[in-house]
Design an enzyme around this catalytic site. Structure first.
Site, PDB file in Angstrom:
ATOM      1  N   TYR A   1       2.041   8.914 -10.185  1.00 25.52           N
ATOM      2  CA  TYR A   1       2.485  10.304 -10.094  1.00 25.52           C
ATOM      3  C   TYR A   1       3.937  10.501 -10.531  1.00 25.52           C
ATOM      4  O   TYR A   1       4.472  11.606 -10.388  1.00 25.52           O
ATOM      5  CB  TYR A   1       2.309  10.812  -8.652  1.00 25.52           C
ATOM      6  CG  TYR A   1       0.872  10.790  -8.174  1.00 25.52           C
ATOM      7  CD1 TYR A   1      -0.007  11.830  -8.503  1.00 25.52           C
ATOM      8  CD2 TYR A   1       0.376   9.728  -7.419  1.00 25.52           C
ATOM      9  CE1 TYR A   1      -1.328  11.818  -8.071  1.00 25.52           C
ATOM     10  CE2 TYR A   1      -0.949   9.703  -6.989  1.00 25.52           C
ATOM     11  CZ  TYR A   1      -1.786  10.749  -7.317  1.00 25.52           C
ATOM     12  OH  TYR A   1      -3.103  10.730  -6.895  1.00 25.52           O
TER      13      TYR A   1
ATOM     14  N   ASP B   1       0.866  -1.167   0.000  1.00 23.53           N
ATOM     15  CA  ASP B   1       0.000   0.000   0.000  1.00 23.53           C
ATOM     16  C   ASP B   1       0.905   1.220   0.000  1.00 23.53           C
ATOM     17  O   ASP B   1       1.813   1.342   0.819  1.00 23.53           O
ATOM     18  CB  ASP B   1      -0.961   0.019   1.184  1.00 23.53           C
ATOM     19  CG  ASP B   1      -2.177   0.877   0.848  1.00 23.53           C
ATOM     20  OD1 ASP B   1      -2.896   0.537  -0.112  1.00 23.53           O
ATOM     21  OD2 ASP B   1      -2.394   1.906   1.509  1.00 23.53           O
ATOM     22  N   SER B   2       0.663   2.100  -0.952  1.00 19.96           N
ATOM     23  CA  SER B   2       1.593   3.201  -1.161  1.00 19.96           C
ATOM     24  C   SER B   2       0.837   4.443  -1.573  1.00 19.96           C
ATOM     25  O   SER B   2      -0.364   4.402  -1.830  1.00 19.96           O
ATOM     26  CB  SER B   2       2.630   2.805  -2.216  1.00 19.96           C
ATOM     27  OG  SER B   2       2.010   2.214  -3.344  1.00 19.96           O
TER      28      SER B   2
HETATM   29  P1  ITT Z   1      -3.439  -2.350  -5.559  1.00 23.03           P
HETATM   30  O1  ITT Z   1      -4.199  -1.963  -4.322  1.00 23.03           O
HETATM   31  O2  ITT Z   1      -4.160  -3.340  -6.419  1.00 23.03           O
HETATM   32  O3  ITT Z   1      -2.037  -2.773  -5.252  1.00 23.03           O
HETATM   33  P2  ITT Z   1      -3.588   0.501  -6.159  1.00 23.03           P
HETATM   34  O4  ITT Z   1      -3.098   1.324  -7.301  1.00 23.03           O
HETATM   35  O5  ITT Z   1      -5.014   0.690  -5.735  1.00 23.03           O
HETATM   36  O6  ITT Z   1      -3.301  -1.036  -6.511  1.00 23.03           O
HETATM   37  P3  ITT Z   1      -2.676   1.697  -3.678  1.00 23.03           P
HETATM   38  O7  ITT Z   1      -4.017   1.723  -3.050  1.00 23.03           O
HETATM   39  O8  ITT Z   1      -1.498   1.306  -2.839  1.00 23.03           O
HETATM   40  O9  ITT Z   1      -2.638   0.714  -4.935  1.00 23.03           O
HETATM   41  O10 ITT Z   1      -2.433   3.139  -4.322  1.00 23.03           O
HETATM   42  C1  ITT Z   1      -1.151   3.534  -4.656  1.00 23.03           C
HETATM   43  C2  ITT Z   1      -1.223   4.748  -5.561  1.00 23.03           C
HETATM   44  O11 ITT Z   1      -0.147   5.644  -5.193  1.00 23.03           O
HETATM   45  C3  ITT Z   1      -0.956   4.364  -7.013  1.00 23.03           C
HETATM   46  O12 ITT Z   1      -2.157   4.117  -7.710  1.00 23.03           O
HETATM   47  C4  ITT Z   1      -0.206   5.579  -7.538  1.00 23.03           C
HETATM   48  O13 ITT Z   1      -1.120   6.558  -7.930  1.00 23.03           O
HETATM   49  C5  ITT Z   1       0.557   6.071  -6.318  1.00 23.03           C
HETATM   50  N1  ITT Z   1       1.920   5.489  -6.294  1.00 23.03           N
HETATM   51  C6  ITT Z   1       2.410   4.523  -5.465  1.00 23.03           C
HETATM   52  N2  ITT Z   1       3.674   4.211  -5.763  1.00 23.03           N
HETATM   53  C7  ITT Z   1       4.003   4.974  -6.820  1.00 23.03           C
HETATM   54  C8  ITT Z   1       5.165   5.096  -7.606  1.00 23.03           C
HETATM   55  O14 ITT Z   1       6.223   4.334  -7.405  1.00 23.03           O
HETATM   56  N3  ITT Z   1       5.140   5.983  -8.604  1.00 23.03           N
HETATM   57  C9  ITT Z   1       4.062   6.744  -8.855  1.00 23.03           C
HETATM   58  N4  ITT Z   1       2.911   6.684  -8.179  1.00 23.03           N
HETATM   59  C10 ITT Z   1       2.875   5.799  -7.155  1.00 23.03           C
END
Ligand code: ITT
Length: 198
Positions: A154, A69-70
């Site tokens: 992003y 989660d990121s």
């Molecule tokens: P999963 O839950 O299926 O893994 P998700 O995209 O919904 O996919 P998150 O809820 O963790 O995952 O949301 C993370 C968002 O943060 C991701 O969609 C990007 O917009 C941003 N993000 C995370 N890491 C990033 C990176 O390395 N570079 C750019 N944006 C990033």
């Protein structure tokens, strides 16, 4: 050797594949298991959401599962979009609409006040074990014009101070070395084999 990652985000999946293939692991994601349920991210923190995804899928598949989660934490926006990064522009949103919303929210804010960091929490869950949780961050600031074609999310707006480039202008290898995700995986690697044996 296979490692299952509870994600449907292809940008993340590609980065995990690069990192784990090098170590002799094949990566599978939820796209390889189309019948699994969608896990709703109801947590209030990165850790809660990472655990929810990893622990739910691990319990169903009865095997070890990793989740990420990121998100992007922007100081001038009081930490937003944070855990809402994937859905910042509402539902449905995509990388383009999220980036447009971010630029809009920061209109008129000068560069020195556009500081931000990417955060990554990884949870590794396995049957009958307490999950292993690690996290890391990547400091930078939000630019005013998207630049670069690599990466996802992003990345075209995230300026990496030490490189003078956006994350989308870095090679995959450089991004994985510097990024929140790359550093969190490095921490995980030091601990997970020991943890899996316990
Ligand atoms: P999963 O839950 O299926 O893994 P998700 O995209 O919904 O996919 P998150 O809820 O963790 O995952 O949301 C993370 C968002 O943060 C991701 O969609 C990007 O917009 C941003 N993000 C995370 N890491 C990033 C990176 O390395 N570079 C750019 N944006 C990033």
């Amino acid at each position: 050797k296979v490692i299952v990652i509870a994600t449907r985000n292809q940008g993340k999946a590609k980065e995990f594949a690069a990192i784990f293939n090098e170590k002799g692991y094949q990566v599978k994601t939820l796209l390889d298991y189309p019948d699994l349920p969608e896990v709703e991210e109801t947590g209030k923190t990165f850790e809660e959401n990472a655990r929810l995804k990893a622990e739910t899928i691990s319990a169903i598949l009865k095997q070890p599962v990793l989740a990420d989660d990121s998100g992007l934490i922007v100081d001038a926006l009081n930490g937003m979009p944070g855990i809402y990064s994937a859905r910042f522009a509402g539902q449905p949103s995509n990388d383009a609409s999220n980036n447009a919303k971010l630029l809009h929210e920061l209109t008129g804010i000068p560069q020195e006040k556009r500081t931000a960091r990417f955060h990554c929490t990884l949870a590794f869950a396995a049957p009958d074990k307490d999950s292993l949780v690690v996290e890391d961050e990547w400091e930078g600031f939000v630019g005013t014009i998207p630049r670069g074609e690599n990466g996802f999310g992003y990345d075209p707006l995230f300026i990496v101070s030490e490189e003078g480039k956006t994350a989308a202008e870095l090679s995959d290898e450089t991004k994985n070395k510097l990024s929140h995700r790359g550093k969190a995986v490095a921490k995980l690697k030091q601990e997970w084999e020991e943890w899996l044996k316990k």
